[in-house]
Design a protein around this motif. Structure first.
Motif, mmCIF file in Angstrom:
data_model
loop_
_atom_site.group_PDB
_atom_site.id
_atom_site.type_symbol
_atom_site.label_atom_id
_atom_site.label_comp_id
_atom_site.label_asym_id
_atom_site.label_seq_id
_atom_site.Cartn_x
_atom_site.Cartn_y
_atom_site.Cartn_z
ATOM 1 N N ARG A 6 -3.178 3.707 4.368
ATOM 2 C CA ARG A 6 -3.006 4.421 5.571
ATOM 3 C C ARG A 6 -2.374 2.526 6.826
ATOM 4 O O ARG A 6 -3.046 1.702 5.985
ATOM 5 N N GLU A 7 -1.418 3.024 7.000
ATOM 6 C CA GLU A 7 -0.752 1.376 7.972
ATOM 7 C C GLU A 7 -1.440 1.622 8.663
ATOM 8 O O GLU A 7 -1.414 0.887 9.992
ATOM 9 N N HIS A 8 -2.565 2.542 9.355
ATOM 10 C CA HIS A 8 -3.923 2.780 10.708
ATOM 11 C C HIS A 8 -3.937 0.964 10.502
ATOM 12 O O HIS A 8 -4.399 0.749 11.141
ATOM 13 N N ALA A 9 -4.466 0.519 9.401
ATOM 14 C CA ALA A 9 -5.708 -0.701 8.814
ATOM 15 C C ALA A 9 -5.010 -1.542 9.445
ATOM 16 O O ALA A 9 -5.622 -2.265 10.439
ATOM 17 N N VAL A 10 -3.243 -1.932 8.726
ATOM 18 C CA VAL A 10 -2.754 -2.877 9.837
ATOM 19 C C VAL A 10 -2.258 -2.865 10.830
ATOM 20 O O VAL A 10 -2.615 -3.831 11.958
ATOM 21 N N TRP A 11 -1.948 -1.172 11.616
ATOM 22 C CA TRP A 11 -1.837 -0.877 12.943
ATOM 23 C C TRP A 11 -3.275 -1.645 14.131
ATOM 24 O O TRP A 11 -2.744 -2.366 15.023
ATOM 25 N N ALA A 12 -4.195 -1.336 13.355
ATOM 26 C CA ALA A 12 -5.865 -1.939 14.075
ATOM 27 C C ALA A 12 -6.273 -3.301 14.145
ATOM 28 O O ALA A 12 -6.685 -3.565 15.304
ATOM 29 N N LEU A 13 -5.298 -3.856 13.042
ATOM 30 C CA LEU A 13 -5.607 -5.297 13.302
ATOM 31 C C LEU A 13 -4.785 -5.866 14.198
ATOM 32 O O LEU A 13 -4.846 -6.538 14.792
ATOM 33 N N MET A 14 -3.668 -5.799 14.250
ATOM 34 C CA MET A 14 -3.271 -5.715 15.298
ATOM 35 C C MET A 14 -3.122 -5.512 16.554
ATOM 36 O O MET A 14 -3.019 -6.804 17.584
ATOM 37 N N ASP A 15 -3.543 -4.573 16.841
ATOM 38 C CA ASP A 15 -4.021 -3.366 18.178
ATOM 39 C C ASP A 15 -5.044 -4.403 18.589
ATOM 40 O O ASP A 15 -4.779 -5.073 19.677
ATOM 41 N N TYR A 16 -6.492 -4.974 17.900
ATOM 42 C CA TYR A 16 -6.722 -6.012 18.388
ATOM 43 C C TYR A 16 -6.915 -7.052 18.920
ATOM 44 O O TYR A 16 -7.596 -7.851 19.723
ATOM 45 N N GLY A 17 -5.456 -6.998 18.147
ATOM 46 C CA GLY A 17 -5.077 -8.641 18.579
ATOM 47 C C GLY A 17 -5.003 -9.814 17.289
ATOM 48 O O GLY A 17 -4.788 -11.421 17.843
ATOM 49 N N PHE A 18 -4.984 -9.664 16.046
ATOM 50 C CA PHE A 18 -5.263 -10.358 14.902
ATOM 51 C C PHE A 18 -3.622 -10.586 14.524
ATOM 52 O O PHE A 18 -2.697 -9.610 14.825
ATOM 53 N N ARG A 19 -3.202 -11.452 14.517
ATOM 54 C CA ARG A 19 -1.528 -12.185 13.511
ATOM 55 C C ARG A 19 -1.827 -12.551 12.090
ATOM 56 O O ARG A 19 -0.668 -12.443 11.364
ATOM 57 N N VAL A 20 -3.014 -13.192 11.708
ATOM 58 C CA VAL A 20 -2.877 -13.727 10.608
ATOM 59 C C VAL A 20 -4.365 -12.990 9.662
ATOM 60 O O VAL A 20 -5.619 -13.595 10.427
ATOM 61 N N VAL A 21 -4.361 -12.899 8.746
ATOM 62 C CA VAL A 21 -5.306 -12.262 7.739
ATOM 63 C C VAL A 21 -5.754 -13.291 6.960
ATOM 64 O O VAL A 21 -4.243 -13.176 6.176
ATOM 65 N N ILE A 22 -6.937 -14.255 6.525
ATOM 66 C CA ILE A 22 -6.838 -15.376 5.096
ATOM 67 C C ILE A 22 -7.552 -14.759 4.575
ATOM 68 O O ILE A 22 -8.582 -14.154 4.532
ATOM 69 N N SER A 23 -7.457 -14.773 3.190
ATOM 70 C CA SER A 23 -8.134 -13.872 2.337
ATOM 71 C C SER A 23 -7.391 -13.823 0.757
ATOM 72 O O SER A 23 -6.405 -15.068 0.084
ATOM 73 N N PRO A 24 -8.998 -14.621 -0.057
ATOM 74 C CA PRO A 24 -7.767 -15.092 -2.002
ATOM 75 C C PRO A 24 -6.783 -13.727 -1.902
ATOM 76 O O PRO A 24 -6.666 -14.175 -3.114
ATOM 77 N N ARG A 25 -7.392 -12.286 -1.700
ATOM 78 C CA ARG A 25 -7.033 -11.303 -2.855
ATOM 79 C C ARG A 25 -6.673 -10.479 -1.624
ATOM 80 O O ARG A 25 -7.716 -10.090 -1.465
ATOM 81 N N PHE A 26 -5.599 -9.626 -1.646
ATOM 82 C CA PHE A 26 -5.374 -8.098 -0.826
ATOM 83 C C PHE A 26 -4.924 -7.230 -1.822
ATOM 84 O O PHE A 26 -4.078 -7.394 -2.450
ATOM 85 N N GLY A 27 -4.771 -6.356 -1.014
ATOM 86 C CA GLY A 27 -4.361 -4.522 -1.483
ATOM 87 C C GLY A 27 -3.561 -4.790 -1.835
ATOM 88 O O GLY A 27 -2.618 -5.401 -0.622
ATOM 89 N N ASP A 28 -2.216 -4.104 -2.317
ATOM 90 C CA ASP A 28 -0.964 -4.628 -3.120
ATOM 91 C C ASP A 28 -0.237 -3.627 -1.246
ATOM 92 O O ASP A 28 0.240 -4.408 -0.514
ATOM 93 N N ILE A 29 -0.664 -2.611 -1.468
ATOM 94 C CA ILE A 29 0.017 -2.191 -0.352
ATOM 95 C C ILE A 29 -0.417 -2.697 1.315
ATOM 96 O O ILE A 29 0.467 -2.949 1.802
ATOM 97 N N PHE A 30 -1.456 -2.958 1.566
ATOM 98 C CA PHE A 30 -2.091 -3.374 3.050
ATOM 99 C C PHE A 30 -0.530 -4.409 2.924
ATOM 100 O O PHE A 30 -0.216 -5.027 4.280
ATOM 101 N N ARG A 31 -0.752 -5.871 1.480
ATOM 102 C CA ARG A 31 -0.021 -6.635 1.991
ATOM 103 C C ARG A 31 1.460 -6.367 2.535
ATOM 104 O O ARG A 31 1.925 -6.720 3.503
ATOM 105 N N ASN A 32 1.691 -5.395 1.698
ATOM 106 C CA ASN A 32 3.194 -4.854 1.679
ATOM 107 C C ASN A 32 3.437 -4.677 3.197
ATOM 108 O O ASN A 32 4.594 -4.631 4.138
ATOM 109 N N ASN A 33 2.281 -3.484 3.682
ATOM 110 C CA ASN A 33 2.258 -3.210 5.305
ATOM 111 C C ASN A 33 2.067 -4.073 6.601
ATOM 112 O O ASN A 33 2.931 -3.903 7.696
#
Length: 199
Positions: free
Chosen positions: A77-104
């Protein structure tokens, strides 16, 4: 899409591993047809706990989210990225991301930064101890630094994605940079071929 060159801001320490997209934005929020307004649903089930980190006023207005490994796994779901951005986040830092989440994320202007588990833990420790800590994320030099703590970490990113983020171009924006060539083609194409433009 807003260009990302350098971001200086405060961070939220989400010291949780294996955060999937259902936890980022629960399924009841997927009925919306707009791309906005999802910030209210970000981690909405977890936010029912008064002790959840996003409920801590010390982290209000943060633009960086720091999480443990496997952030954004699960459904596509793209909505996960939209939610983070709508909340105000511009960057997420993690040791590893889900591939689809990263691409979205890269397609809509949320910067996913991968650091080692040890580096992420150092950032989590600092921000948990001192919520007012300022973090600098420099996409041009591919560095994350904590000026007040003399810490600096390098991160890797696909060169094409980096160029798009620096220029603030999504896929439609990239196509529009070729508008003159598209119009030239349309004016000279054989009449029996399909048209690319709608007048």
């Amino acid at each position: 899409m807003e260009p990302i060159t350098e971001l200086r801001g405060h961070a939220v320490p989400l010291a949780i591993s294996d955060v999937d997209t259902d936890q980022i934005i629960p399924s009841e929020w997927l009925k919306r047809v707009e791309r906005t307004g999802f910030g209210e649903g970000l981690f909405s089930e977890w936010r029912q706990d008064p002790e959840f980190v996003l409920n801590n006023e010390q982290f209000a207005g943060s633009t960086i989210l720091i999480a443990r490994e496997n952030f954004g796994v699960g459904s596509s779901r793209e909505h996960a990225v939209w939610a983070l951005m709508d909340y105000g986040f511009r960057v997420v830092i993690s040791p590893r991301f889900g591939d689809i989440f990263r691409n979205n994320s890269l397609k809509v202007g949320l910067l996913p930064v991968e650091l080692s588990g040890q580096e992420v833990q150092q950032l989590l420790d600092i921000v948990t101890r001192e919520p007012a800590t300022e973090i600098l994320v420099d996409l041009e030099s591919q560095r994350v630094s904590v000026p007040g703590a003399s810490l600096e970490f390098r991160f890797l990113i696909d060169p094409t994605a980096k160029a798009r983020l620096l220029a603030g171009l999504d896929e439609i924006g990239i196509s529009l940079t070729k508008e003159a060539k598209i119009r030239d083609y349309e004016q000279h194409r054989p009449p029996w071929t399909p048209s690319l433009l709608v007048d």
